[in-house]
Design an enzyme around this catalytic site. Sequence first.
Site, PDB file in Angstrom:
ATOM      1  N   ASP A 232      83.540  36.237  31.301  1.00 55.91           N
ATOM      2  CA  ASP A 232      82.394  36.374  30.390  1.00 55.91           C
ATOM      3  C   ASP A 232      82.863  36.475  28.942  1.00 55.91           C
ATOM      4  O   ASP A 232      82.047  36.432  28.025  1.00 55.91           O
ATOM      5  CB  ASP A 232      81.540  37.597  30.763  1.00 55.91           C
ATOM      6  CG  ASP A 232      82.362  38.869  30.861  1.00 55.91           C
ATOM      7  OD1 ASP A 232      83.351  38.877  31.608  1.00 55.91           O
ATOM      8  OD2 ASP A 232      82.032  39.848  30.173  1.00 55.91           O
TER       9      ASP A 232
ATOM     10  N   GLY B 288      74.465  42.415  26.679  1.00 57.48           N
ATOM     11  CA  GLY B 288      73.939  43.767  26.812  1.00 57.48           C
ATOM     12  C   GLY B 288      73.803  44.450  25.471  1.00 57.48           C
ATOM     13  O   GLY B 288      73.112  45.462  25.330  1.00 57.48           O
TER      14      GLY B 288
ATOM     15  N   ARG C  53      77.829  38.095  14.002  1.00 58.29           N
ATOM     16  CA  ARG C  53      78.807  37.047  14.301  1.00 58.29           C
ATOM     17  C   ARG C  53      78.140  35.686  14.138  1.00 58.29           C
ATOM     18  O   ARG C  53      76.932  35.573  14.295  1.00 58.29           O
ATOM     19  CB  ARG C  53      79.261  37.113  15.759  1.00 58.29           C
ATOM     20  CG  ARG C  53      79.653  38.430  16.267  1.00 58.29           C
ATOM     21  CD  ARG C  53      80.422  38.263  17.566  1.00 58.29           C
ATOM     22  NE  ARG C  53      79.559  38.276  18.736  1.00 58.29           N
ATOM     23  CZ  ARG C  53      79.999  38.614  19.944  1.00 58.29           C
ATOM     24  NH1 ARG C  53      81.264  38.928  20.119  1.00 58.29           N
ATOM     25  NH2 ARG C  53      79.188  38.611  20.984  1.00 58.29           N
TER      26      ARG C  53
HETATM   27  P1  AMP Z   1      82.686  43.562  26.970  1.00 55.77           P
HETATM   28  O1  AMP Z   1      83.720  44.309  27.716  1.00 55.77           O
HETATM   29  O2  AMP Z   1      82.425  44.072  25.582  1.00 55.77           O
HETATM   30  O3  AMP Z   1      82.909  42.095  26.974  1.00 55.77           O
HETATM   31  O4  AMP Z   1      81.295  43.829  27.738  1.00 55.77           O
HETATM   32  C1  AMP Z   1      81.077  43.529  29.091  1.00 55.77           C
HETATM   33  C2  AMP Z   1      79.604  43.616  29.395  1.00 55.77           C
HETATM   34  O5  AMP Z   1      79.104  44.914  29.118  1.00 55.77           O
HETATM   35  C3  AMP Z   1      78.733  42.662  28.588  1.00 55.77           C
HETATM   36  O6  AMP Z   1      77.672  42.253  29.401  1.00 55.77           O
HETATM   37  C4  AMP Z   1      78.252  43.535  27.463  1.00 55.77           C
HETATM   38  O7  AMP Z   1      77.080  43.052  26.891  1.00 55.77           O
HETATM   39  C5  AMP Z   1      78.050  44.862  28.163  1.00 55.77           C
HETATM   40  N1  AMP Z   1      78.148  46.008  27.240  1.00 55.77           N
HETATM   41  C6  AMP Z   1      79.256  46.482  26.619  1.00 55.77           C
HETATM   42  N2  AMP Z   1      78.959  47.548  25.860  1.00 55.77           N
HETATM   43  C7  AMP Z   1      77.631  47.768  25.992  1.00 55.77           C
HETATM   44  C8  AMP Z   1      76.715  48.721  25.465  1.00 55.77           C
HETATM   45  N3  AMP Z   1      77.099  49.679  24.618  1.00 55.77           N
HETATM   46  N4  AMP Z   1      75.417  48.630  25.837  1.00 55.77           N
HETATM   47  C9  AMP Z   1      74.996  47.676  26.678  1.00 55.77           C
HETATM   48  N5  AMP Z   1      75.805  46.756  27.216  1.00 55.77           N
HETATM   49  C10 AMP Z   1      77.104  46.790  26.879  1.00 55.77           C
HETATM   50 MG    MG Z   2      82.034  40.518  26.417  1.00 52.27          MG
END
Ligand code: AMP
Ligand code: MG
Length: 521
Positions: A270, A104, A194
């Site tokens: 994920d 995302g 990264r």
């Molecule tokens: P994470 O908790 O960072 O692993 O994110 C979980 C999901 O939310 C993943 O699909 C990320 O890509 C999405 N995500 C987290 N932050 C954002 C953001 N600011 N904008 C869009 N997607 C996000």
């Molecule tokens: Mg993630």
Amino acid sequence: MKDLFEAENQAIFENELVADSNEENVSRQVRGACYSFVSPKKTAKPELLHYSKALLNDLEIEIHDLELFTQVVSGNSSFKANRPYAMCYGGHQFGNWAGQLGDGRAINIGDINTSSGNWKMQLKGAGPTPYSRGSDGLAVLRSSIREYLCSEAMHHLGISTTRALSLVKTGDQVMRDIMYKGNPALETGAIVCRMSTSFIRFGNFEFLSAQKNTDLLKQLSDYTIRHHYPEVQDGPNKYVNFFNSVCERTSEMIVNWQRVGFVHGVMNTDNMSILGQTIDYGPYGWLEDYNPGWTPNTTDAQHKRYRFGNQANIALWNLAQLANAIYPLVNKAEPLEEALEDFKNLYRASYHQMMCSKLGISESQSIQKSFVQDLERLLFKSEIDMTLFFRKISEIEYLKFEQLWEIVLETTYSNAEDLKKQEETWKDWFSEFQSIIIREGLDQEKRISQMKAVNPKYVLRNYMAQLAIDAANKEDYSVLEELYTLLLKPYDDQNEMNKWFVKRPDWAKNKVGSSMLSCSS
Ligand code: AMP
Ligand code: MG
């Protein structure tokens, strides 16, 4: 050394797997594809804050044009002939199936061939993608500094991880509500580039499996085996052997986390790399007072699912989800169940051996599990700083209890009165320890150097990252630089850096960013 911009690229992932046919950048459910083409959002005024010379060295790559590099790692200029893309995956979050997640806010901008394989470059915080689910796709400076510093620190601790090549400030402002308490505020935008040989997660397999797309699931598995598990041979047991190898790498990663007191904080499927790398540095933390029940993630404060002492159980749970996902390729439950059983046994044995090595004991088979558990209980009850304790005991002679007791007093967060109550138990444990050391009779110098090689002197304590963030918010990047350099050699004494070899200061105990972190980043 080759220049980054002259290194060969192959676009292996893009060429060998199926792209989403829709190229519009709007949030949507994607079917029958492993990724979607999407371009990074342009940034207003990118500024390169840091880049990892250590990573460039490892890859035998140089950068001659830092101006162009800054444009590329901020998403403003394209990299080679690659078409940028976001990956499609699903996942179990906090134990529940969450459906489609995907990159995302991460965009792969290209790859390079290096002496250590084909590495992909991924920008985290480069704008929305079809997987953004209505969010902005951006990242803020505080979380980007945390990811940048910690991924490089983990690598130098000898722990499998994605790497961080660069950290840029975008010049844009990003709205965030740090503790989700209804206080949104504008923050400084940033992007980390990264690098890894693969960013595939357990969730990539789960997603295709949930869609019952066995063809693509097989393609993705074959791709992963071909490029990342060359030891897995073709044949009837191919996918089971692949799964076994994933279990082994995951076990090794978790043992290492436990060795250095790292708590990932969001072990959703994920966020589990298929390579067994530490990935997605969010509300992670480092254990200070030894508490298996601790998690830095306030979003998980109620159930503490991802607490320090539960990471191996969660890895097993996540592996079971991966087993379910690849089941259509295996069609038999027993070999996958056996692999999970093997994971448990492997983890238990490796953990025990690792804890013994932290104590300078080589013959771990002859040591009772209860001996290690007794120490863990004491460390917990006496609120002992894990990093300081193990490093300090690496250097004592084991002749007198007084030496150990002094270390206990120096490294506790508890008070003298409470500590006194545990002195006898410490004494009992010490006498057993002493007799093991004497029995093994290892040369003192050798033991010290072996212990120092597994007990780091410096880790990225939560308050240290926060100090780098506080300074960076005032455009002072000296702490960032100092910590980056310090953590290149976490096992070296670096006595001039002893100011970082201390207990967590009192001010940091309950401070947002130091002990309280949320998923907001
Ligand atoms: P994470 O908790 O960072 O692993 O994110 C979980 C999901 O939310 C993943 O699909 C990320 O890509 C999405 N995500 C987290 N932050 C954002 C953001 N600011 N904008 C869009 N997607 C996000
Ligand atoms: Mg993630």
